[in-house]
Design an enzyme around this catalytic site. Structure first.
Site, PDB file in Angstrom:
ATOM      1  N   ASN A  26      10.898  -2.107   5.252  1.00 58.67           N
ATOM      2  CA  ASN A  26      10.313  -1.378   4.124  1.00 58.67           C
ATOM      3  C   ASN A  26      11.362  -0.388   3.611  1.00 58.67           C
ATOM      4  O   ASN A  26      11.914   0.395   4.393  1.00 58.67           O
ATOM      5  CB  ASN A  26       9.048  -0.659   4.616  1.00 58.67           C
ATOM      6  CG  ASN A  26       8.344   0.136   3.535  1.00 58.67           C
ATOM      7  OD1 ASN A  26       8.806   1.200   3.149  1.00 58.67           O
ATOM      8  ND2 ASN A  26       7.208  -0.355   3.067  1.00 58.67           N
ATOM      9  N   CYS A  74       7.173   5.821  -4.336  1.00 65.74           N
ATOM     10  CA  CYS A  74       8.048   6.990  -4.148  1.00 65.74           C
ATOM     11  C   CYS A  74       8.300   7.667  -5.489  1.00 65.74           C
ATOM     12  O   CYS A  74       8.369   6.999  -6.532  1.00 65.74           O
ATOM     13  CB  CYS A  74       9.392   6.559  -3.596  1.00 65.74           C
ATOM     14  SG  CYS A  74       9.283   5.610  -2.108  1.00 65.74           S
ATOM     15  N   GLY A 105       9.370   3.081   6.711  1.00 66.82           N
ATOM     16  CA  GLY A 105      10.101   3.226   5.450  1.00 66.82           C
ATOM     17  C   GLY A 105      11.529   3.682   5.723  1.00 66.82           C
ATOM     18  O   GLY A 105      11.734   4.628   6.481  1.00 66.82           O
ATOM     19  N   ASN A 125      -0.826   1.056  -0.858  1.00 67.09           N
ATOM     20  CA  ASN A 125      -0.264   2.183  -0.146  1.00 67.09           C
ATOM     21  C   ASN A 125      -1.351   3.263  -0.098  1.00 67.09           C
ATOM     22  O   ASN A 125      -2.470   3.039  -0.543  1.00 67.09           O
ATOM     23  CB  ASN A 125       0.994   2.676  -0.877  1.00 67.09           C
ATOM     24  CG  ASN A 125       2.007   3.281   0.097  1.00 67.09           C
ATOM     25  OD1 ASN A 125       1.630   4.012   1.010  1.00 67.09           O
ATOM     26  ND2 ASN A 125       3.270   2.969  -0.098  1.00 67.09           N
ATOM     27  N   THR A 126      -1.045   4.420   0.415  1.00 68.15           N
ATOM     28  CA  THR A 126      -2.065   5.471   0.556  1.00 68.15           C
ATOM     29  C   THR A 126      -2.481   6.045  -0.797  1.00 68.15           C
ATOM     30  O   THR A 126      -1.720   6.010  -1.766  1.00 68.15           O
ATOM     31  CB  THR A 126      -1.534   6.605   1.444  1.00 68.15           C
ATOM     32  OG1 THR A 126      -0.306   7.066   0.889  1.00 68.15           O
ATOM     33  CG2 THR A 126      -1.310   6.144   2.871  1.00 68.15           C
TER      34      THR A 126
HETATM   35  C1  LIG Z   1       1.542   7.861   9.114  1.00 68.51           C
HETATM   36  C2  LIG Z   1       1.744   6.875   8.017  1.00 68.51           C
HETATM   37  C3  LIG Z   1       3.035   6.592   7.567  1.00 68.51           C
HETATM   38  C4  LIG Z   1       3.234   5.657   6.535  1.00 68.51           C
HETATM   39  N1  LIG Z   1       4.505   5.379   6.125  1.00 68.51           N
HETATM   40  C5  LIG Z   1       4.714   4.434   5.160  1.00 68.51           C
HETATM   41  C6  LIG Z   1       6.037   4.098   4.745  1.00 68.51           C
HETATM   42  O1  LIG Z   1       7.028   4.605   5.263  1.00 68.51           O
HETATM   43  N2  LIG Z   1       6.186   3.170   3.748  1.00 68.51           N
HETATM   44  C7  LIG Z   1       5.099   2.552   3.154  1.00 68.51           C
HETATM   45  O2  LIG Z   1       5.285   1.725   2.260  1.00 68.51           O
HETATM   46  N3  LIG Z   1       3.837   2.849   3.549  1.00 68.51           N
HETATM   47  C8  LIG Z   1       3.626   3.779   4.522  1.00 68.51           C
HETATM   48  N4  LIG Z   1       2.344   4.079   4.925  1.00 68.51           N
HETATM   49  C9  LIG Z   1       1.207   3.384   4.280  1.00 68.51           C
HETATM   50  C10 LIG Z   1       0.680   2.234   5.126  1.00 68.51           C
HETATM   51  O3  LIG Z   1       1.673   1.259   5.359  1.00 68.51           O
HETATM   52  C11 LIG Z   1      -0.557   1.583   4.472  1.00 68.51           C
HETATM   53  O4  LIG Z   1      -0.203   1.082   3.211  1.00 68.51           O
HETATM   54  C12 LIG Z   1      -1.696   2.569   4.283  1.00 68.51           C
HETATM   55  O5  LIG Z   1      -1.792   3.446   5.390  1.00 68.51           O
HETATM   56  C13 LIG Z   1      -3.053   1.890   4.092  1.00 68.51           C
HETATM   57  O6  LIG Z   1      -3.359   1.054   5.182  1.00 68.51           O
HETATM   58  P1  LIG Z   1      -4.259   1.546   6.455  1.00 68.51           P
HETATM   59  O7  LIG Z   1      -5.500   2.161   5.898  1.00 68.51           O
HETATM   60  O8  LIG Z   1      -4.505   0.285   7.249  1.00 68.51           O
HETATM   61  O9  LIG Z   1      -3.432   2.522   7.208  1.00 68.51           O
HETATM   62  C14 LIG Z   1       2.117   5.000   5.950  1.00 68.51           C
HETATM   63  C15 LIG Z   1       0.828   5.302   6.410  1.00 68.51           C
HETATM   64  C16 LIG Z   1       0.623   6.216   7.423  1.00 68.51           C
HETATM   65  C17 LIG Z   1      -0.785   6.500   7.888  1.00 68.51           C
END
Ligand SMILES: Cc1cc2nc3c(=O)[nH]c(=O)nc-3n(C[C@H](O)[C@H](O)[C@H](O)COP(=O)(O)O)c2cc1C
Length: 313
Positions: free
Chosen positions: A105, A136, A52, A198-199
């Site tokens: 991103n 955000c 990001g 996203n998370t």
């Molecule tokens: C450590 C970490 C940092 C992340 N940073 C970003 C970010 O900067 N921008 C974003 O859109 N999503 C970010 N995410 C979300 C991931 O891109 C993804 O959407 C989310 O982790 C779900 O996928 P996964 O279960 O395969 O990790 C981050 C996730 C993690 C674990």
């Protein structure tokens, strides 16, 4: 005959965003793709989504920022990054020499931040598209995430669309009760594709210390624990928009990826799985190829959304 895994993620955009295969790295989990990764040939990826990126460099949130939970990880990194100017100066020239597309991103606190970021990144060599993180907090709206309401999500999307001719992917947040409505709104505002999820907001408590584990108190949950939620949301969104949908959330194996594709995703992202197995994205890709061969499927597009009706095989 080898299978065709290519996917066009911006069919309506004159520039297009053609990937050799549907496997991407998720933002924030793979840095800028420029870090040494022994045994990992990044040229095999469909695309790389970088960390990001914000207008100014950011140090991120206080430590601790990462904690393991059952089947997942909670993070509160807080968008630590080098800032857009350093990205343009130091990273983009490296990417310009690569075949694999790099998507940046972007994250902001105001609609104006997003527009400015898109403007700065427009036409920069080495950048093939933008992924707009609307998870955000919107500072002007008291900190509610941009992506929780169709109106504010559309506002960000329209501003970015106006500022760039690059393909625009909008990354949806699951922290809303109306993700399909948000997806339809961003599609209407000019997004070329949507990515999700996203998370999911969460927290953990240190019972001995009687305090939250994360320095930021709350964080975002990722990893296998969120896969069924992500899959459901992809299914919902794929039924609400005509633009390509990119699935993400807990994808660890090729089987996981194929579930998302069958639910309606044209492509997928691998994030947290890479922490345990740095080769995860390539393992997922190889597994998809094997599945297609075994099932006699010539083109990946045949699989997209195939499980959306009850009929099945
Ligand atoms: C450590 C970490 C940092 C992340 N940073 C970003 C970010 O900067 N921008 C974003 O859109 N999503 C970010 N995410 C979300 C991931 O891109 C993804 O959407 C989310 O982790 C779900 O996928 P996964 O279960 O395969 O990790 C981050 C996730 C993690 C674990």
């Amino acid at each position: 005959m080898s299978s065709n895994l290519s996917v066009q993620l911006a069919p309506e955009n004159p520039r297009g965003l053609l990937l050799d295969n549907p496997v991407m790295t998720a933002s924030g989990t793979f840095g800028y793709g420029t870090e040494e990764s022994p045994g990992f040939d990044i040229r095999k990826l469909g695309a790389i989504i970088c960390k990001g990126t914000t207008l100014k460099p950011r140090d991120g949130n206080p430590q601790p920022r990462l904690v393991e939970t059952a089947g997942g990880v909670l993070n509160s990194i807080g968008l630590e990054n080098i800032g857009v100017d350093a990205l343009i100066k130091e990273k983009a020239p490296v990417w310009a020499g690569w075949q694999v597309p790099v998507i940046v991103n972007i994250a902001g606190e105001t609609v104006g931040d997003y527009a400015r970021l898109a403007e700065k990144l427009d036409g920069v060599d080495g950048i093939s598209g933008l992924e707009v993180n609307i998870g955000c907090p919107n500072v002007a709206a008291g900190g509610a995430e941009f992506g929780t309401s169709p109106d504010s999500a559309a506002g960000v999307t329209a501003a970015v669309r106006k500022a760039t001719s690059l393909p625009v992917l909008v990354k949806l947040t699951p922290n809303t009760n109306n993700i399909a409505g948000v997806a339809a709104a961003v599609a209407g505002a000019g997004a070329d594709a949507v990515s999700l999820i996203n998370t999911i907001k969460g927290m953990a408590i240190d019972t001995a210390g009687r305090r939250p584990v994360l320095g930021n108190i709350t964080g975002g949950l990722s990893g296998p624990a969120i896969k069924p939620v992500a899959l459901y949301m992809v299914y919902e969104v794929a039924g609400a928009v005509e633009i390509p949908v990119i699935g993400c959330g807990g994808i660890t194996t090729a089987g996981d990826a194929i579930e998302f594709i069958m639910a309606g995703a044209s492509a997928i992202q691998v994030g947290t799985a890479g922490f345990n197995n740095p080769r995860a994205p390539l393992d997922v890709l190889e597994g998809i190829e094997q599945f297609m061969k075994k099932e006699g499927i010539n083109s990946l597009t045949e699989l997209v959304g195939i499980a959306r009706s009850k009929g099945g095989k």
